[in-house]
Design a protein around this motif. Structure first.
Motif, mmCIF file in Angstrom:
data_model
loop_
_atom_site.group_PDB
_atom_site.id
_atom_site.type_symbol
_atom_site.label_atom_id
_atom_site.label_comp_id
_atom_site.label_asym_id
_atom_site.label_seq_id
_atom_site.Cartn_x
_atom_site.Cartn_y
_atom_site.Cartn_z
ATOM 1 N N GLU A 167 0.995 -1.088 -0.243
ATOM 2 C CA GLU A 167 -0.006 0.033 -0.022
ATOM 3 C C GLU A 167 0.870 1.186 0.004
ATOM 4 O OE1 GLU A 167 -3.117 0.073 2.901
ATOM 5 O OE2 GLU A 167 -3.427 -2.033 2.749
ATOM 6 N N PRO A 168 0.642 2.118 -1.021
ATOM 7 C CA PRO A 168 1.632 3.346 -1.188
ATOM 8 C C PRO A 168 1.462 4.185 0.160
ATOM 9 C CG PRO A 168 0.269 3.046 -3.187
ATOM 10 C CD PRO A 168 -0.370 2.024 -1.988
ATOM 11 N N GLY A 169 2.354 4.681 0.873
ATOM 12 C CA GLY A 169 2.550 5.452 1.901
ATOM 13 C C GLY A 169 2.610 4.766 3.306
ATOM 14 N N TRP A 170 2.600 3.477 3.187
ATOM 15 C CA TRP A 170 2.937 2.620 4.381
ATOM 16 C C TRP A 170 3.977 1.840 4.360
ATOM 17 C CZ3 TRP A 170 -1.214 3.144 8.492
ATOM 18 C CH2 TRP A 170 -2.083 3.805 8.046
ATOM 19 N N LEU A 171 4.385 1.354 5.660
ATOM 20 C CA LEU A 171 5.525 0.334 5.783
ATOM 21 C C LEU A 171 4.995 -0.628 6.566
ATOM 22 C CD1 LEU A 171 8.493 3.046 6.676
ATOM 23 C CD2 LEU A 171 7.985 1.946 4.480
ATOM 24 N N GLN A 172 5.661 -1.843 6.393
ATOM 25 C CA GLN A 172 5.344 -2.922 7.313
ATOM 26 C C GLN A 172 6.544 -3.059 8.189
ATOM 27 O OE1 GLN A 172 2.912 -4.746 6.329
ATOM 28 N NE2 GLN A 172 3.031 -6.563 7.507
ATOM 29 N N ALA A 173 6.208 -3.202 9.667
ATOM 30 C CA ALA A 173 7.169 -2.992 10.667
ATOM 31 C C ALA A 173 6.819 -4.036 11.784
ATOM 32 C CB ALA A 173 7.370 -1.498 11.207
ATOM 33 N N THR A 174 7.621 -4.206 12.803
ATOM 34 C CA THR A 174 7.141 -5.086 14.012
ATOM 35 C C THR A 174 7.517 -4.133 15.218
ATOM 36 O OG1 THR A 174 8.164 -7.106 12.847
ATOM 37 C CG2 THR A 174 7.816 -7.092 15.265
ATOM 38 N N TYR A 175 6.632 -4.042 16.094
ATOM 39 C CA TYR A 175 6.718 -3.460 17.357
ATOM 40 C C TYR A 175 6.207 -4.140 18.296
ATOM 41 C CZ TYR A 175 5.826 0.637 20.873
ATOM 42 O OH TYR A 175 5.800 1.139 21.843
ATOM 43 N N GLU A 176 7.193 -4.434 19.433
ATOM 44 C CA GLU A 176 6.817 -5.182 20.724
ATOM 45 C C GLU A 176 6.089 -6.510 20.231
ATOM 46 O OE1 GLU A 176 4.042 -2.698 23.091
ATOM 47 O OE2 GLU A 176 5.513 -1.342 23.917
ATOM 48 N N GLY A 177 6.570 -7.121 19.380
ATOM 49 C CA GLY A 177 6.291 -8.588 19.009
ATOM 50 C C GLY A 177 5.205 -8.415 18.079
ATOM 51 N N ARG A 178 4.434 -7.430 17.804
ATOM 52 C CA ARG A 178 3.210 -7.410 16.647
ATOM 53 C C ARG A 178 3.639 -6.873 15.437
ATOM 54 N NH1 ARG A 178 -1.419 -3.935 16.146
ATOM 55 N NH2 ARG A 178 -3.053 -5.493 15.387
ATOM 56 N N THR A 179 3.408 -7.496 14.364
ATOM 57 C CA THR A 179 3.615 -6.917 12.818
ATOM 58 C C THR A 179 2.491 -6.241 12.292
ATOM 59 O OG1 THR A 179 5.287 -8.536 12.597
ATOM 60 C CG2 THR A 179 4.585 -7.534 10.682
#
Length: 587
Positions: free
Chosen positions: A564-576
């Motif tokens: 999706e344009p303008g969004w990143l996939q990331a992991t924070y506190e064990g949740r993606t």
């Protein structure tokens, strides 16, 4: 956690751990055999009892829902995951069509009962026969071995030679039975992935035409069926290629010396008979022993006392090791060791002369002290031969360590286990660009050629999947030839498929550099940032379940662009999940 891998080299050691792993496979085969019998019984009920059709279908559906595949290894490919989930898909479909209460089953015996019964009798039955032969040869070999080791060294030389020939023959029969059983039991575990599911798929296909809404159901099921057939074909292709490699490995192991030292975590390991002194004499007890040369740690586990449960191995620190003279004891193949934890000498008996030589070399064993100042010529030759073997062993170990530290494309395989296709492509891209320049150029030429070949698959039948089966083991062969490494061939195939299907994304940097002469392209810079960490400049509250909520200053890992344009996939506190691209900065 899947079933443990059975190594052919462990068949020579016949360790307790090998027996435990073998038992896990036997339990799984027995469970599968019982499930097949139950499935066949349910199918027969479905054919013969039309009046009780609803109850029979429901039970059959429930059986499929509860069964779970167990594959060899810690990870599974997409094909294996889909195959494992296929029973649940079948169960859901049967529950839906059971509401119509209209069944008319034809040829169910040919498409369902017969193949399953054939698989159970020919494959699982063959594995059970192999177990009987293995158990018989095991009992025969160890009983013969004990009688052989109890022979007095004062017997005539001809008698001893005949005894040695006989024990070698029995040992070879035992090893052959063990290797064949290990090969067969793993073959059945792999073949059940497709030979088990295909009869059920054919059975379901035959039922569609007899439903009132058969056309609509078949139309809805068609995409999944095609995907499952593709998964089954990929699994079959992987099985064929893996089977060939495993057969070659088994032949090499079979042709190797019987007393060779297989690769492992210990400097030396195997069975030894320990002399234990009693008030009325002494006894010899079989122990499984290991020795680690760096720490001089010697451990032994009593394998004959089965009533006490799992035995805790005894650990000692080795002080010295000396070969025992033949004329000083009424046993052959003996040597003495001294340990820190015990006073006096421990006398051990090896399984053969060559086996004793391996133990002495591992423990830096010495020859017994002789009265003569001059050593015989035969002893000098033996010392030189032992030193030569020790030098070769140390050089091979050093060479192996150097090879392990060399970067290889095999490191890419770990990323093929992820479910996220974008992450896989990014991971392969980043690792490809860590290769030396010459290697990258050669890889580009090869993959570019494979892309051209796959584009003509309608004529040459070389699809991306087929090319992966061919070039996966070629490009990323493991340095250690073990069964566990060969079971990872399926992941090597996936990596080659990713390289071919995403050639532009993975190797586009070469085109940019060659066309414009730049040192690094923006595309590569973007891909390198895929695996950086990031920090939140502002706080954010998620509006959907697939988004992440985070405070200002939050740290993210495994950050890479989303579809999706303008969004990143990331992991924070064990949740993606997804985070806004303009809310963070890369670290």
């Amino acid at each position: 956690m899947g079933l443990p891998t059975l190594e052919f080299s462990d068949s020579f050691l016949d360790s307790p751990d090998f027996r435990e792993r073998l038992k896990c496979h036997e339990i799984e085969l027995e469970r599968t055999n019982k499930f097949i019998k139950e499935l066949i019984k349910d199918g027969n009920m479905l054919i013969s009892a039309l009046k009780n059709l609803s109850a029979a279908v429901q039970k059959f559906s429930q059986s499929l829902q509860e069964f779970q595949f167990e594959c060899i290894g810690d990870a599974e490919t997409d094909d294996e995951v889909n195959i494992a989930q296929s029973f649940k898909e079948f169960s859901q479909l049967l529950t839906t069509v059971e509401e119509e209460r209209r069944r008319l089953i034809q040829n169910a015996d040919d498409v369902l009962i017969t193949p399953l019964e054939k698989f159970r009798k020919e494959q699982i039955g063959a594995a059970k026969e192999g177990k009987k032969k293995f158990d018989k040869e095991t009992e025969k070999y160890y009983s013969t071995l004990e009688r052989h080791l109890n022979l007095s060294s004062r017997k005539k030389e001809t008698y001893l030679q005949e005894a040695d020939t006989q024990i070698d023959k029995e040992r070879q029969l035992f090893y052959d039975a063990s290797l064949e059983y290990v090969f067969k039991i793993q073959e059945v575990q792999e073949k059940k992935k497709f030979e088990f599911v295909e009869p059920l798929l054919a059975f379901l296909q035959g039922l569609f035409t007899f439903y009132h809404e058969g056309y609509e159901l078949a139309h809805e099921f068609e995409p999944y069926k095609q995907q499952l057939q593709f998964n089954l074909q990929n699994t079959r292709n992987n099985f064929v290629s893996t089977k060939q490699e495993v057969e070659k490995l088994m032949k090499r192991i079979r042709s190797a010396d019987q007393d060779y030292k297989p690769p492992g975590q210990w400097t030396m390991e195997g069975f030894l008979y320990i002399q234990e002194k009693r008030p009325l004499g002494c006894t010899w007890t079989r122990h499984y022993c290991t020795y680690e040369k760096g720490s001089k740690t010697f451990t032994m586990s009593n394998t004959e006392n089965k009533s006490a449960g799992k035995q805790v191995p005894e650990m000692f620190k080795l002080k010295s090791c000396i070969r025992r003279k033949t004329d000083s004891i009424d046993k052959r193949f003996c040597f003495d060791i001294e340990v820190v934890e015990r006073h006096g000498v421990m006398t051990l008996q090896a399984l053969s002369e060559s086996n004793r030589r391996l133990w002495l070399e591992a423990m830096d064993g010495k020859e017994p002290v002789r009265n003569s100042a001059r050593l015989p010529l035969k002893y000098s030759f033996c010392c030189s031969y032992s030193l030569a073997r020790m030098f070769i062993f140390k050089w091979c170990t050093l060479k192996k360590n150097i090879q392990k530290n060399t970067f290889s494309l095999m490191s890419i395989c770990c990323f093929s286990e992820s479910d996220d296709q974008n992450y896989r492509v990014c991971a392969v891209h980043a690792l490809v660009h860590k290769l030396p320049e010459r290697n990258r150029e050669m890889l580009e030429l090869l993959i570019k050629h494979l892309v051209t070949v796959s584009a003509q698959n309608q004529f040459n039948l070389m699809t991306v999947s087929n090319l992966g089966v061919i070039f996966g083991p070629t490009l990323m062969r493991s340095q250690e030839e073990t069964v566990a490494a060969m079971m990872n061939i399926k992941f090597q195939n996936i990596v080659v498929e990713i390289l071919i299907e995403n050639f532009t994304k993975v190797l586009f940097w070469f085109w940019v550099c060659s066309e414009f002469g730049c040192t690094i392209s923006p595309i590569l810079s973007t891909f390198i940032s895929y695996f950086n960490d990031a920090k939140a400049m502002y706080s954010c509250e998620a509006e959907h379940s697939h988004e992440l909520s985070f405070p200002q200053g939050a740290l993210f890992s495994n950050v890479y662009p989303s579809v999706e344009p303008g969004w990143l996939q990331a992991t924070y506190e064990g949740r993606t999940g997804l985070i806004p691209e303009n809310y963070v900065v890369f670290l």
